[in-house]
Design a protein around this motif. Structure first.
Motif, PDB file in Angstrom:
ATOM      1  N   CYS A  14       0.837  -1.207   0.000  1.00  0.00           N
ATOM      2  CA  CYS A  14       0.000   0.000   0.000  1.00  0.00           C
ATOM      3  C   CYS A  14       0.873   1.258   0.000  1.00  0.00           C
ATOM      4  CB  CYS A  14      -0.931   0.007   1.209  1.00  0.00           C
ATOM      5  SG  CYS A  14      -2.120  -1.348   1.230  1.00  0.00           S
ATOM      6  N   GLY A  15       1.746   1.347   0.975  1.00  0.00           N
ATOM      7  CA  GLY A  15       2.612   2.519   1.086  1.00  0.00           C
ATOM      8  C   GLY A  15       3.980   2.330   0.480  1.00  0.00           C
ATOM      9  N   GLY A  16       4.343   1.068   0.192  1.00  0.00           N
ATOM     10  CA  GLY A  16       5.669   0.782  -0.348  1.00  0.00           C
ATOM     11  C   GLY A  16       6.697   0.662   0.766  1.00  0.00           C
ATOM     12  N   GLY A  17       7.615  -0.261   0.630  1.00  0.00           N
ATOM     13  CA  GLY A  17       8.691  -0.408   1.605  1.00  0.00           C
ATOM     14  C   GLY A  17       8.522  -1.616   2.501  1.00  0.00           C
ATOM     15  N   TYR A  18       9.652  -2.065   3.042  1.00  0.00           N
ATOM     16  CA  TYR A  18       9.651  -3.212   3.950  1.00  0.00           C
ATOM     17  C   TYR A  18       9.225  -2.794   5.345  1.00  0.00           C
ATOM     18  CZ  TYR A  18      11.943  -5.864   0.318  1.00  0.00           C
ATOM     19  OH  TYR A  18      12.215  -6.501  -0.857  1.00  0.00           O
ATOM     20  N   GLN A  19       8.596  -3.733   6.044  1.00  0.00           N
ATOM     21  CA  GLN A  19       8.144  -3.491   7.404  1.00  0.00           C
ATOM     22  C   GLN A  19       8.547  -4.677   8.278  1.00  0.00           C
ATOM     23  OE1 GLN A  19       6.835  -0.601   8.180  1.00  0.00           O
ATOM     24  NE2 GLN A  19       6.618   0.101   6.071  1.00  0.00           N
ATOM     25  N   GLY A  20       8.454  -4.483   9.588  1.00  0.00           N
ATOM     26  CA  GLY A  20       8.667  -5.598  10.490  1.00  0.00           C
ATOM     27  C   GLY A  20       9.806  -5.405  11.468  1.00  0.00           C
ATOM     28  N   PHE A  21       9.956  -6.388  12.331  1.00  0.00           N
ATOM     29  CA  PHE A  21      10.958  -6.364  13.388  1.00  0.00           C
ATOM     30  C   PHE A  21      12.363  -6.178  12.824  1.00  0.00           C
ATOM     31  CE2 PHE A  21      14.126  -8.437  16.008  1.00  0.00           C
ATOM     32  CZ  PHE A  21      13.830  -7.995  17.291  1.00  0.00           C
ATOM     33  N   ASN A  22      12.695  -6.974  11.795  1.00  0.00           N
ATOM     34  CA  ASN A  22      14.055  -6.926  11.240  1.00  0.00           C
ATOM     35  C   ASN A  22      14.416  -5.522  10.776  1.00  0.00           C
ATOM     36  OD1 ASN A  22      13.617  -9.637  11.622  1.00  0.00           O
ATOM     37  ND2 ASN A  22      14.509 -10.269   9.693  1.00  0.00           N
ATOM     38  N   LYS A  23      13.531  -4.912   9.983  1.00  0.00           N
ATOM     39  CA  LYS A  23      13.822  -3.591   9.444  1.00  0.00           C
ATOM     40  C   LYS A  23      14.017  -2.564  10.554  1.00  0.00           C
ATOM     41  CE  LYS A  23      11.818   0.310   7.047  1.00  0.00           C
ATOM     42  NZ  LYS A  23      10.584   0.929   6.531  1.00  0.00           N
ATOM     43  N   GLU A  24      13.105  -2.561  11.541  1.00  0.00           N
ATOM     44  CA  GLU A  24      13.194  -1.567  12.617  1.00  0.00           C
ATOM     45  C   GLU A  24      14.442  -1.776  13.462  1.00  0.00           C
ATOM     46  OE1 GLU A  24      11.358   1.056  12.699  1.00  0.00           O
ATOM     47  OE2 GLU A  24      10.234   0.302  10.969  1.00  0.00           O
ATOM     48  N   LEU A  25      14.798  -3.038  13.694  1.00  0.00           N
ATOM     49  CA  LEU A  25      16.033  -3.317  14.440  1.00  0.00           C
ATOM     50  C   LEU A  25      17.245  -2.823  13.664  1.00  0.00           C
ATOM     51  CD1 LEU A  25      17.499  -4.745  16.838  1.00  0.00           C
ATOM     52  CD2 LEU A  25      17.677  -6.730  15.323  1.00  0.00           C
ATOM     53  N   TYR A  26      17.277  -3.093  12.369  1.00  0.00           N
ATOM     54  CA  TYR A  26      18.403  -2.654  11.541  1.00  0.00           C
ATOM     55  C   TYR A  26      18.549  -1.137  11.573  1.00  0.00           C
ATOM     56  CZ  TYR A  26      18.168  -7.394   9.503  1.00  0.00           C
ATOM     57  OH  TYR A  26      18.152  -8.757   9.302  1.00  0.00           O
ATOM     58  N   ARG A  27      17.441  -0.440  11.467  1.00  0.00           N
ATOM     59  CA  ARG A  27      17.491   1.022  11.487  1.00  0.00           C
ATOM     60  C   ARG A  27      18.026   1.538  12.812  1.00  0.00           C
ATOM     61  NH1 ARG A  27      11.847   3.431   9.436  1.00  0.00           N
ATOM     62  NH2 ARG A  27      12.975   5.334   9.908  1.00  0.00           N
ATOM     63  N   ARG A  28      17.584   0.931  13.911  1.00  0.00           N
ATOM     64  CA  ARG A  28      18.041   1.356  15.237  1.00  0.00           C
ATOM     65  C   ARG A  28      19.532   1.075  15.403  1.00  0.00           C
ATOM     66  NH1 ARG A  28      15.974   2.048  20.553  1.00  0.00           N
ATOM     67  NH2 ARG A  28      17.777   2.647  21.818  1.00  0.00           N
ATOM     68  N   LEU A  29      19.976  -0.097  14.969  1.00  0.00           N
ATOM     69  CA  LEU A  29      21.398  -0.429  15.066  1.00  0.00           C
ATOM     70  C   LEU A  29      22.247   0.563  14.275  1.00  0.00           C
ATOM     71  CD1 LEU A  29      21.367  -4.322  14.729  1.00  0.00           C
ATOM     72  CD2 LEU A  29      22.227  -3.033  16.691  1.00  0.00           C
ATOM     73  N   ALA A  30      21.810   0.868  13.062  1.00  0.00           N
ATOM     74  CA  ALA A  30      22.575   1.793  12.223  1.00  0.00           C
ATOM     75  C   ALA A  30      22.712   3.150  12.889  1.00  0.00           C
ATOM     76  CB  ALA A  30      21.904   1.932  10.858  1.00  0.00           C
ATOM     77  N   VAL A  31      21.624   3.669  13.413  1.00  0.00           N
ATOM     78  CA  VAL A  31      21.654   4.978  14.077  1.00  0.00           C
ATOM     79  C   VAL A  31      22.593   4.943  15.282  1.00  0.00           C
ATOM     80  CG1 VAL A  31      20.297   6.625  15.426  1.00  0.00           C
ATOM     81  CG2 VAL A  31      19.387   5.715  13.279  1.00  0.00           C
ATOM     82  N   ASP A  32      22.480   3.919  16.104  1.00  0.00           N
ATOM     83  CA  ASP A  32      23.304   3.841  17.316  1.00  0.00           C
ATOM     84  C   ASP A  32      24.787   3.611  16.995  1.00  0.00           C
ATOM     85  OD1 ASP A  32      21.094   4.286  18.832  1.00  0.00           O
ATOM     86  OD2 ASP A  32      20.796   2.209  19.449  1.00  0.00           O
ATOM     87  N   LEU A  33      25.056   3.100  15.802  1.00  0.00           N
ATOM     88  CA  LEU A  33      26.445   2.910  15.370  1.00  0.00           C
ATOM     89  C   LEU A  33      26.979   4.128  14.620  1.00  0.00           C
ATOM     90  CD1 LEU A  33      26.205  -0.784  14.102  1.00  0.00           C
ATOM     91  CD2 LEU A  33      27.521  -0.007  16.081  1.00  0.00           C
ATOM     92  N   GLY A  34      26.102   5.107  14.373  1.00  0.00           N
ATOM     93  CA  GLY A  34      26.526   6.315  13.670  1.00  0.00           C
ATOM     94  C   GLY A  34      26.423   6.219  12.160  1.00  0.00           C
ATOM     95  N   TYR A  35      25.528   5.360  11.668  1.00  0.00           N
ATOM     96  CA  TYR A  35      25.361   5.157  10.235  1.00  0.00           C
ATOM     97  C   TYR A  35      23.904   5.411   9.829  1.00  0.00           C
ATOM     98  CZ  TYR A  35      29.879   2.696  10.123  1.00  0.00           C
ATOM     99  OH  TYR A  35      31.212   2.363  10.214  1.00  0.00           O
ATOM    100  N   SER A  36      23.679   5.373   8.513  1.00  0.00           N
ATOM    101  CA  SER A  36      22.324   5.348   7.961  1.00  0.00           C
ATOM    102  C   SER A  36      22.101   3.965   7.364  1.00  0.00           C
ATOM    103  CB  SER A  36      22.151   6.416   6.872  1.00  0.00           C
ATOM    104  OG  SER A  36      22.255   7.708   7.427  1.00  0.00           O
ATOM    105  N   ALA A  37      20.933   3.379   7.622  1.00  0.00           N
ATOM    106  CA  ALA A  37      20.646   2.029   7.126  1.00  0.00           C
ATOM    107  C   ALA A  37      20.115   2.079   5.704  1.00  0.00           C
ATOM    108  CB  ALA A  37      19.640   1.339   8.035  1.00  0.00           C
TER     109      ALA A  37
END
Length: 280
Positions: free
Chosen positions: A53-76
């Motif tokens: 509907c809106g496009g893009g991946y959703q779910g636990f994996n994606k949100e965890l990856y985004r959080r890890l990237a931010v906390d490591l100083g990166y963009s996912a």
């Protein structure tokens, strides 16, 4: 002494190219690539699915990856794996991206990692998934794995699970279902004898559909929970980051973030699950 103004006057285009390349290289170094599912593969909620509907991946994996990237100083950013019709093959396809350095990290079960593959497996489990057996409420309980020999289950079971039961002399007979909801509804209407799934998923779906009086949890113990870990390749930067990833995962458990994330993405899935189905 070198005067940059001379370079600007004589070769303005060259200077712009050099600046652009420098900026692009710096930006690329700030990106962390995560292997994600395939939009045309079956949804595996609440861990990953594609929102048509809106496009893009959703779910636990994606949100965890985004959080890890931010906390490591990166963009996912997310690298799409090849199509797979079951979760086991999807994990293998995701690992292939990490192995070929088309992705930096992914989440997987250790069963798919063998010595010499060139992977570094995290030390802290990200997910611990307890598998349970559900039965129609009017069926007698089962107490031994061998009881499954004469029963028909709802088929959301991966080939690895079937192989696991073969080690105990049990050949599973399954009726194919296209979704978690269909598996549960087939069980509630006694079209199948049992459903084997994650306890977390089962509890939420039973409550969502109000089937507390139609199905029940079996007392059959299927053994220890399945544990999933972050994995990366042996590149120098990723190997260094894995130590920090392990520390972050441990902190997410201590602060309750992992539990919060599981519940929030499950809530999102239940509210938008029709968008995981691709329109013909």
């Amino acid at each position: 002494m070198f005067d940059a103004r001379w370079l600007t006057l004589k070769f303005p285009t060259l200077l712009m190219v050099l600046l652009t390349l420098g900026t692009s290289a710096a930006f690329a170094n700030d990106l962390l690539r995560f292997s994600i599912g395939n939009k045309n593969s079956p949804a595996f909620p609440p861990y990953q699915w594609y929102d048509f509907c809106g496009g893009g991946y959703q779910g636990f994996n994606k949100e965890l990856y985004r959080r890890l990237a931010v906390d490591l100083g990166y963009s996912a950013i997310f690298s799409e794996a090849d199509f797979a019709d079951n979760s086991s093959q999807l994990q293998k396809n995701s690992l292939a991206l990490v192995a070929t350095k088309k992705a930096d990290f992914t989440l997987t079960h250790p069963a798919f990692i063998t010595a010499g593959d060139g992977f570094i497996l995290g030390k802290t489990p990200v997910l611990q998934i307890s598998q349970v057996v559900l039965l129609p409420v009017d069926r007698p309980d089962i107490s031994d794995i061998s009881d499954l020999k004469t029963m028909t289950g709802a088929s959301m079971v991966t080939p690895e699970v079937k192989n696991h039961f073969r080690n105990f002399g049990v050949e599973l007979t399954m009726k194919k279902s296209s979704s978690l909801e269909e598996s549960l509804k087939n069980l509630a209407s006694s079209e199948v004898d049992y459903w084997m799934t994650s306890k977390f998923v089962a509890q939420h779906l039973i409550n969502e559909y109000g089937l507390q009086n139609k199905v029940k949890f079996s007392g059959l113990d299927l053994g220890t929970a399945s544990r999933f870990y972050m994995v990366t390749n042996t590149s120098e930067n990723n190997a260094r980051l894995m130590t920090r990833v392990d520390d972050l995962i441990a902190s997410y458990y201590q602060t309750g973030y992992i539990d919060f994330l599981k519940f929030s993405v499950m809530k999102k899935w239940l509210a938008t699950r029709s968008c995981a189905e691709k329109s013909e």
